[in-house]
Write an enzyme that holds these catalytic residues in place. Structure first.
Site, PDB file in Angstrom:
ATOM      1  N   ASP A  63     -77.565  49.895 -28.042  1.00 55.92           N
ATOM      2  CA  ASP A  63     -77.263  49.100 -26.731  1.00 55.92           C
ATOM      3  C   ASP A  63     -78.489  48.689 -26.212  1.00 55.92           C
ATOM      4  O   ASP A  63     -79.760  49.172 -26.478  1.00 55.92           O
ATOM      5  CB  ASP A  63     -76.398  49.899 -25.644  1.00 55.92           C
ATOM      6  N   ASN A 129     -67.456  60.278 -18.997  1.00 55.11           N
ATOM      7  CA  ASN A 129     -66.193  59.763 -19.000  1.00 55.11           C
ATOM      8  C   ASN A 129     -65.751  59.367 -20.430  1.00 55.11           C
ATOM      9  O   ASN A 129     -64.807  58.562 -20.753  1.00 55.11           O
ATOM     10  CB  ASN A 129     -66.076  58.351 -18.254  1.00 55.11           C
ATOM     11  N   HIS A 131     -67.329  57.639 -22.883  1.00 52.12           N
ATOM     12  CA  HIS A 131     -67.911  56.363 -23.595  1.00 52.12           C
ATOM     13  C   HIS A 131     -68.916  56.891 -24.708  1.00 52.12           C
ATOM     14  O   HIS A 131     -69.515  57.858 -24.678  1.00 52.12           O
ATOM     15  CB  HIS A 131     -68.744  55.671 -22.369  1.00 52.12           C
ATOM     16  N   GLU A 136     -66.907  51.849 -22.480  1.00 58.96           N
ATOM     17  CA  GLU A 136     -66.455  52.514 -21.381  1.00 58.96           C
ATOM     18  C   GLU A 136     -65.020  52.441 -21.486  1.00 58.96           C
ATOM     19  O   GLU A 136     -64.251  51.774 -22.472  1.00 58.96           O
ATOM     20  CB  GLU A 136     -66.785  51.644 -20.040  1.00 58.96           C
TER      21      GLU A 136
HETATM   22  P1  PGA Z   1     -77.009  60.877 -21.961  1.00 63.98           P
HETATM   23  O1  PGA Z   1     -76.213  59.953 -21.999  1.00 63.98           O
HETATM   24  O2  PGA Z   1     -77.570  61.590 -23.217  1.00 63.98           O
HETATM   25  O3  PGA Z   1     -78.284  60.547 -21.091  1.00 63.98           O
HETATM   26  O4  PGA Z   1     -76.269  62.326 -21.158  1.00 63.98           O
HETATM   27  C1  PGA Z   1     -75.160  60.034 -23.054  1.00 63.98           C
HETATM   28  C2  PGA Z   1     -74.341  58.627 -22.994  1.00 63.98           C
HETATM   29  O5  PGA Z   1     -74.087  58.272 -21.779  1.00 63.98           O
HETATM   30  O6  PGA Z   1     -73.968  58.346 -24.085  1.00 63.98           O
END
Ligand code: PGA
Length: 234
Positions: A63, A129, A131, A136
């Site tokens: 992304d 959450n 995702h 999302e």
């Molecule tokens: P993080 O994010 O590695 O900073 O916890 C992971 C994500 O949101 O996919």
């Protein structure tokens, strides 16, 4: 799903490193899917310190924020330069084009990149959450690359990387769920107690768009690499 639980995030990162190193040594890694965020940083440090040579490997990132130049220190492009590519150049590295505001054009272009470079192994994190990438809850399982408006919880979680919360971009381009599912192998890493509920729902809950990571139950080759805290609700 295969689940590897290590005592610490550092030990878990070493497990992920060993899987990638093994694939490299067997010449089975031609396209590596990469993720940003705090979770893969330990893995990237190990890759940087290793003797692995990625100059024949293509990378594709999950992304990118909409509206940020690749040279913007907050862009995921820049993040990858700092955390991996400066030390370990790849043959070529692709991101969705965050500078192009034409979402349909970006999606089409990135889907073509992914079709031309099928991912052998996708490194993945997970949001609190559930995702994956910026997909999302509610994102259709059939989704390919698309533009997303970030949820308040994701903006809040990402605000720690920015000087002020209102600097966090409100939109991103992300590989879709179907794009992620097309990878031959998925390594999902999650560290810390704050990820434990999402891991439990992803592994033990129903397969539902309400928990995007739950779709991985349908993938034939997924390894979850967890620290003790993230695995604590399994
Ligand atoms: P993080 O994010 O590695 O900073 O916890 C992971 C994500 O949101 O996919």
């Amino acid at each position: 799903m295969k689940i590897i639980t290590a005592e610490t995030a550092a030990a878990a990162s070493k497990e992920a490193f060993n899987i990638i190193a093994d694939r490299m040594q067997h010449h089975q890694l031609h396209v590596l899917g990469l993720a940003t965020g705090s979770t893969p940083c330990g893995l990237y440090r190990l890759l940087c310190a290793s003797r692995l040579d990625f100059r024949q490997v293509t990378s594709v990132n999950l992304d990118e924020y909409v509206g940020l130049q690749p040279t913007d220190p907050q862009s995921y492009h820049y993040f990858m330069q700092v955390h991996l590519f400066r030390a370990k150049p790849f043959k070529e590295s692709f991101f969705p084009d965050g500078t192009n505001l034409d979402a349909a054009a970006v999606a089409k272009e990135y889907d073509q990149v992914l079709a031309a470079h099928p991912v052998d192994l996708q490194v993945l994190g997970i949001g609190q959450n559930g995702h994956i990438g910026f997909n999302e809850p509610g994102t259709p399982f059939t989704s390919r690359t698309h533009r997303v408006v970030l949820t308040p919880s994701t903006i809040a979680a990402n605000a720690r990387f920015f000087a002020r919360p209102d600097e966090v971009p409100r939109a991103a381009y992300t590989m879709g769920i179907a794009s992620i599912m097309a990878a031959k192998q998925v390594l999902l890493m999650a560290f810390g107690a704050q990820k434990a509920p999402a891991i439990r729902q992803a592994v033990k809950g129903p397969v539902t768009p309400a928990v995007p990571a739950s779709v991985l139950q349908r993938h034939p080759n997924v390894t979850l690499i967890l620290d003790r805290a993230a695995a604590s609700q399994l």
